[in-house]
Design an enzyme around this catalytic site. Structure first.
Site, short mmCIF file in Angstrom:
data_model
loop_
_atom_site.label_atom_id
_atom_site.label_comp_id
_atom_site.label_asym_id
_atom_site.label_seq_id
_atom_site.Cartn_x
_atom_site.Cartn_y
_atom_site.Cartn_z
CG ASP A 1 -2.56 1.00 0.51
OD1 ASP A 1 -2.97 0.58 0.24
OD2 ASP A 1 -1.66 2.15 1.68
CE1 TYR B 1 -14.53 4.03 -9.22
CE2 TYR B 1 -16.46 3.62 -9.14
CZ TYR B 1 -15.46 2.86 -8.69
OH TYR B 1 -15.39 2.28 -7.95
CE LYS C 1 -13.39 0.86 -10.74
NZ LYS C 1 -12.25 0.21 -10.22
#
Ligand code: AKB
Length: 318
Positions: A34, A140, A144
């Protein structure tokens, strides 16, 4: 045995997927990374701080651990993406492009979540088909759709084994989601247990698809384990487990907590996004091509969420 790398492991999906994959494939075979240190993930297996936008460090990590499967979970979600679309594009597409390029270089498979957010107002609203018009109106969603197309492209052009599902809102009780339009369906549980009341940002009549985390984790593994010969599609399988509106989940929670109260303060950005998304998806292709079948419906999910969150409250961990 697979050698798995998870990028964005500290988020809502990653924090549980890491644990799940380590149980299945062995702790040392699942490397969690991360952009920030995540102490808990480092306690049960390898963990590294990795900025997935740094292609050099990404490739170094893949090579170091002899990775063959990448779970790309790096994303800015729908509502927060609207605050800074350029940043959302850079993060969402940057992490995906680096995943695809490193996968091409080191022959890895790649899983990347797509979303119900890939659909838009011109897509059919109910039982939205697998293959249909996709003209999202959020950054977003644009990421996608682009992600699904890029993943298909890397499969066709370079033979990279790319796979993905269009996740509905994911309901979970370990790590809170952040910046999504479906977040209300998680926040409502914490508010109900902690305060006995919730102010909902989504209008009462708006339906969206949802899935409980155990089913979401299963979907990731089952798709990545699926026989490629059966896959007609690869990227962007519709999957769903339940579809409800705020009013419906409120009534379901009230069955357990009769004094629970909900009012509305509509967030116009979230409302516009939610209204542009499907009410419910048709997930026939996922069922036919790799055996997708959810186990959790609304009543069982609500019972389990309340049990887990109440227990955490009693242990003083909320
Ligand atoms: C969001 O609300 O942005 C996400 C999603 C449905 O992809 N949870």
């Amino acid at each position: 045995m697979k050698k798995i790398l998870i990028i964005g492991a500290g988020g809502q999906i990653g924090s549980e997927l890491t644990v799940y994959l380590r149980k299945l494939y062995g702790n040392t075979n699942v490397v969690a990374t991360d952009v920030r240190e995540c102490k808990a993930l480092g306690e049960t297996g390898p963990f590294a701080v990795l900025n997935a936008l740094d292609a050099h460090s990404f490739a170094y990590t893949v090579n170091k651990y002899k990775i063959d499967t990448i779970f790309n979970l790096v994303a800015l979600l729908s509502a927060v993406g609207e605050k800074d679309p350029q940043l959302a594009w850079n993060i969402n597409i940057g992490a995906l492009m680096n995943s695809l390029d490193v996968a091409r270089q080191y022959q890895c498979a790649v899983f990347t979540p797509s979303s119900i957010g890939a659909f838009g107002p011109s897509s059919p609203k109910d039982h939205t088909p697998q293959d249909t018009l996709m003209q999202p109106t959020t950054i977003y969603g644009v990421c996608k759709v682009t992600g699904e197309l890029l993943s298909n492209y890397y499969y066709l052009k370079y033979g990279v084994d790319t796979r993905s599902v269009r996740f509905p809102g994911i309901i979970s009780n370990v790590t809170l989601p952040g910046g999504g339009t479906t977040d209300y369906a998680v926040e409502i549980f914490y508010a109900a247990v902690k305060h006995g009341r919730f102010t909902c940002p989504i209008p009462q009549d708006v339906f969206m698809d949802m899935i409980y985390m155990p089913d979401a984790l299963n979907a990731c593994v089952e798709l990545m384990e699926a026989d490629p010969a059966r896959l007609v599609h690869r990227n962007g399988f519709n999957i769903t487990a339940m579809s409800f509106s705020p009013e419906i989940i409120y009534k379901e929670i009230k069955k357990h907590l009769p004094d629970f109260k909900m009012d509305y303060k509509i967030d116009p950005v979230k409302e516009a996004i939610a209204r542009s998304w499907p009410n419910s998806l048709d997930d026939t292709c996922a069922r036919d091509e790799w055996g997708w079948k959810p186990s959790w419906q609304l009543p069982e999910m609500v019972t389990d969420m309340l049990k887990c969150i109440r227990r955490r409250k009693e242990e003083g961990k909320l």
